[in-house]
Write a protein that holds these residues in place. Sequence first.
Motif, PDB file in Angstrom:
ATOM      1  N   ASN A   1       0.864  -1.222   0.016  1.00 20.47           N
ATOM      2  CA  ASN A   1       0.052  -0.080   0.119  1.00 20.47           C
ATOM      3  C   ASN A   1       0.760   1.316   0.033  1.00 20.47           C
ATOM      4  O   ASN A   1       2.097   1.171   0.216  1.00 20.47           O
ATOM      5  N   ASN A   2       0.196   2.513  -0.317  1.00 21.13           N
ATOM      6  CA  ASN A   2       0.909   3.693  -0.369  1.00 21.13           C
ATOM      7  C   ASN A   2       0.687   4.657   0.913  1.00 21.13           C
ATOM      8  O   ASN A   2       1.101   5.747   0.869  1.00 21.13           O
ATOM      9  N   VAL A   3       0.093   3.985   1.815  1.00 24.38           N
ATOM     10  CA  VAL A   3      -0.419   4.683   3.089  1.00 24.38           C
ATOM     11  C   VAL A   3       0.733   4.951   4.068  1.00 24.38           C
ATOM     12  O   VAL A   3       1.459   3.854   4.340  1.00 24.38           O
ATOM     13  N   SER A   4       1.029   6.108   4.232  1.00 21.08           N
ATOM     14  CA  SER A   4       1.808   6.561   5.245  1.00 21.08           C
ATOM     15  C   SER A   4       1.579   7.512   6.358  1.00 21.08           C
ATOM     16  O   SER A   4       0.237   8.323   6.132  1.00 21.08           O
ATOM     17  N   GLY A   5       2.410   8.217   7.118  1.00 17.98           N
ATOM     18  CA  GLY A   5       2.133   9.297   7.786  1.00 17.98           C
ATOM     19  C   GLY A   5       2.360   9.368   9.012  1.00 17.98           C
ATOM     20  O   GLY A   5       3.623   8.903   9.242  1.00 17.98           O
TER      21      GLY A   5
ATOM     22  N   ALA B   1     -12.482   5.870   2.040  1.00 19.87           N
ATOM     23  CA  ALA B   1     -12.588   4.969   2.971  1.00 19.87           C
ATOM     24  C   ALA B   1     -12.451   5.372   4.404  1.00 19.87           C
ATOM     25  O   ALA B   1     -12.506   6.629   4.617  1.00 19.87           O
ATOM     26  N   THR B   2     -12.823   4.365   5.331  1.00 15.93           N
ATOM     27  CA  THR B   2     -12.816   4.422   6.558  1.00 15.93           C
ATOM     28  C   THR B   2     -11.756   3.547   7.173  1.00 15.93           C
ATOM     29  O   THR B   2     -11.790   2.410   6.834  1.00 15.93           O
ATOM     30  N   LEU B   3     -10.657   4.136   8.023  1.00 14.61           N
ATOM     31  CA  LEU B   3      -9.489   3.266   8.134  1.00 14.61           C
ATOM     32  C   LEU B   3      -9.672   3.100   9.763  1.00 14.61           C
ATOM     33  O   LEU B   3      -9.097   3.894  10.317  1.00 14.61           O
ATOM     34  N   PRO B   4      -9.840   1.895  10.179  1.00 17.22           N
ATOM     35  CA  PRO B   4      -9.797   1.551  11.685  1.00 17.22           C
ATOM     36  C   PRO B   4      -8.345   1.687  12.142  1.00 17.22           C
ATOM     37  O   PRO B   4      -7.597   1.353  11.182  1.00 17.22           O
ATOM     38  N   ALA B   5      -7.803   1.831  13.369  1.00 17.76           N
ATOM     39  CA  ALA B   5      -6.659   1.810  13.635  1.00 17.76           C
ATOM     40  C   ALA B   5      -6.458   1.634  15.310  1.00 17.76           C
ATOM     41  O   ALA B   5      -7.682   1.629  16.139  1.00 17.76           O
TER      42      ALA B   5
ATOM     43  N   SER C   1     -11.539   5.525  14.290  1.00 20.45           N
ATOM     44  CA  SER C   1     -11.376   5.220  12.848  1.00 20.45           C
ATOM     45  C   SER C   1     -10.816   6.663  12.168  1.00 20.45           C
ATOM     46  O   SER C   1     -11.255   7.802  12.514  1.00 20.45           O
ATOM     47  N   THR C   2      -9.786   6.641  11.061  1.00 25.44           N
ATOM     48  CA  THR C   2      -9.416   7.722  10.295  1.00 25.44           C
ATOM     49  C   THR C   2     -10.392   7.780   9.140  1.00 25.44           C
ATOM     50  O   THR C   2     -10.545   7.076   8.365  1.00 25.44           O
ATOM     51  N   SER C   3     -10.630   9.079   8.717  1.00 27.23           N
ATOM     52  CA  SER C   3     -11.489   9.546   7.404  1.00 27.23           C
ATOM     53  C   SER C   3     -10.379   9.407   6.426  1.00 27.23           C
ATOM     54  O   SER C   3      -9.250  10.195   6.587  1.00 27.23           O
ATOM     55  N   GLY C   4     -10.612   8.549   5.223  1.00 31.55           N
ATOM     56  CA  GLY C   4     -10.034   8.769   4.292  1.00 31.55           C
ATOM     57  C   GLY C   4      -9.720  10.106   3.328  1.00 31.55           C
ATOM     58  O   GLY C   4      -8.815  10.290   2.925  1.00 31.55           O
ATOM     59  N   GLU C   5     -11.017  10.669   3.508  1.00 35.56           N
ATOM     60  CA  GLU C   5     -10.923  12.077   2.977  1.00 35.56           C
ATOM     61  C   GLU C   5      -9.862  13.019   3.602  1.00 35.56           C
ATOM     62  O   GLU C   5      -8.995  13.712   3.027  1.00 35.56           O
ATOM     63  N   THR C   6      -9.806  13.144   4.804  1.00 38.80           N
ATOM     64  CA  THR C   6      -8.724  14.129   5.505  1.00 38.80           C
ATOM     65  C   THR C   6      -7.619  13.320   5.865  1.00 38.80           C
ATOM     66  O   THR C   6      -6.623  13.954   6.103  1.00 38.80           O
ATOM     67  N   GLY C   7      -7.580  11.979   6.235  1.00 34.90           N
ATOM     68  CA  GLY C   7      -6.495  11.418   6.784  1.00 34.90           C
ATOM     69  C   GLY C   7      -6.092  11.724   8.211  1.00 34.90           C
ATOM     70  O   GLY C   7      -5.232  11.198   8.585  1.00 34.90           O
ATOM     71  N   GLU C   8      -7.129  12.264   8.941  1.00 32.02           N
ATOM     72  CA  GLU C   8      -6.809  12.629  10.163  1.00 32.02           C
ATOM     73  C   GLU C   8      -8.020  11.983  11.386  1.00 32.02           C
ATOM     74  O   GLU C   8      -9.082  11.669  10.843  1.00 32.02           O
ATOM     75  N   SER C   9      -7.726  11.770  12.318  1.00 28.22           N
ATOM     76  CA  SER C   9      -8.386  11.291  13.497  1.00 28.22           C
ATOM     77  C   SER C   9      -7.648  11.678  14.838  1.00 28.22           C
ATOM     78  O   SER C   9      -6.326  11.542  15.032  1.00 28.22           O
ATOM     79  N   VAL C  10      -8.531  12.050  15.886  1.00 21.23           N
ATOM     80  CA  VAL C  10      -7.928  12.033  17.092  1.00 21.23           C
ATOM     81  C   VAL C  10      -8.606  11.065  18.424  1.00 21.23           C
ATOM     82  O   VAL C  10      -9.922  11.280  18.051  1.00 21.23           O
TER      83      VAL C  10
ATOM     84  N   ASP D   1       5.117  -2.609  25.410  1.00 22.98           N
ATOM     85  CA  ASP D   1       5.445  -3.737  24.172  1.00 22.98           C
ATOM     86  C   ASP D   1       4.368  -3.528  23.053  1.00 22.98           C
ATOM     87  O   ASP D   1       3.511  -4.504  23.221  1.00 22.98           O
ATOM     88  N   GLY D   2       4.437  -2.792  22.298  1.00 25.88           N
ATOM     89  CA  GLY D   2       3.177  -2.620  21.292  1.00 25.88           C
ATOM     90  C   GLY D   2       3.518  -2.048  19.909  1.00 25.88           C
ATOM     91  O   GLY D   2       4.775  -1.867  19.586  1.00 25.88           O
ATOM     92  N   TYR D   3       2.663  -2.021  18.970  1.00 28.19           N
ATOM     93  CA  TYR D   3       2.793  -1.466  17.838  1.00 28.19           C
ATOM     94  C   TYR D   3       1.604  -0.946  17.395  1.00 28.19           C
ATOM     95  O   TYR D   3       0.352  -1.217  18.001  1.00 28.19           O
ATOM     96  N   LEU D   4       1.439   0.279  16.406  1.00 32.97           N
ATOM     97  CA  LEU D   4       0.139   0.849  15.982  1.00 32.97           C
ATOM     98  C   LEU D   4      -0.117   0.251  14.600  1.00 32.97           C
ATOM     99  O   LEU D   4       0.870   0.395  13.789  1.00 32.97           O
ATOM    100  N   ALA D   5      -1.145   0.000  14.285  1.00 31.76           N
ATOM    101  CA  ALA D   5      -1.723  -0.575  12.913  1.00 31.76           C
ATOM    102  C   ALA D   5      -2.780   0.152  12.520  1.00 31.76           C
ATOM    103  O   ALA D   5      -3.861   0.373  13.276  1.00 31.76           O
ATOM    104  N   VAL D   6      -2.662   0.632  11.182  1.00 28.99           N
ATOM    105  CA  VAL D   6      -4.101   1.168  10.439  1.00 28.99           C
ATOM    106  C   VAL D   6      -4.397   0.148   9.348  1.00 28.99           C
ATOM    107  O   VAL D   6      -3.674  -0.527   8.721  1.00 28.99           O
ATOM    108  N   HIS D   7      -5.844  -0.082   9.293  1.00 24.15           N
ATOM    109  CA  HIS D   7      -6.341  -1.011   8.462  1.00 24.15           C
ATOM    110  C   HIS D   7      -7.219  -0.515   7.298  1.00 24.15           C
ATOM    111  O   HIS D   7      -7.322   0.700   7.364  1.00 24.15           O
TER     112      HIS D   7
END
Length: 273
Positions: A44-48, A73-77, A96-105, A126-132
Amino acid sequence: MKNLKRLSLLVSFLVFITSCTKDDVDGVVEIASKTYQLQPTNGNNVSGTARFINNSNGTISVELNLTGTSSSATLPAHIHSNTAAETGPISITLVSTSGETGESVSTFNIKDDGTQITYQQLLNMDGYLAVHADTNNSQVVATVDIGQNELTQNTTSYTLQEADLAGVTGNVTFTERINGEALATFNLSGLPSGGSHPAYIFTGDLANAPGNLLFAFNNIDGTTGIGYSNIDQDENGNPLLYQDLLTLDAYVDVVLSESTTNYHLAQGNIGAN
């Protein structure tokens, strides 16, 4: 003149109100923050970025700012336990992050299991963050190791040469984590497409192979040539950290399959060799 004075006071009052920030109104201010760089996965090309914020009221905010997302898209994290190479259960569900803005808080101080978590505990996690990719959590499109799993700038790469299959080339790279463990990344070309290929660390060197099994990596994807593994202990449960890898009398062996381990795709000496 009285009307003019009233107008002047009203303007001054409005200027005061509009100059107040949300933090002033809520009484919550940002004490500290740390930013992680999300990397694209699975082609994929998603980064940030993911910015972790320590708020003055004891809560934590996570600001996601993504690029390369589809506008529809709606991207859960989520924040997961373990490393991204190992994968693990969800610990904290984020907004979840809005694909239109790419932002969430997301703002929280409790994990999904109901236990409390502080900003410092999150930075030591001991963890990691994943965006789906979608609400089915079907595919991870971007990820980053966080807390004690954060990667440092210490990295060592070893070239792997073709063995029984001509044309296989590439390398394995070891990167140190803050906790001393290592991320192993394979990047190979010329592998049989569609396959899933085991890889191992054996003691000794290639001139005297085979040696004793020291560590088994996660399988390498034959189509992409990519494979990721976390290294923290050997096959006998003894500690095996990044600094240990630099001095090992050992070699790496990539084979065709679990049932065909005597067909070697790529090999290379590592550590002291």
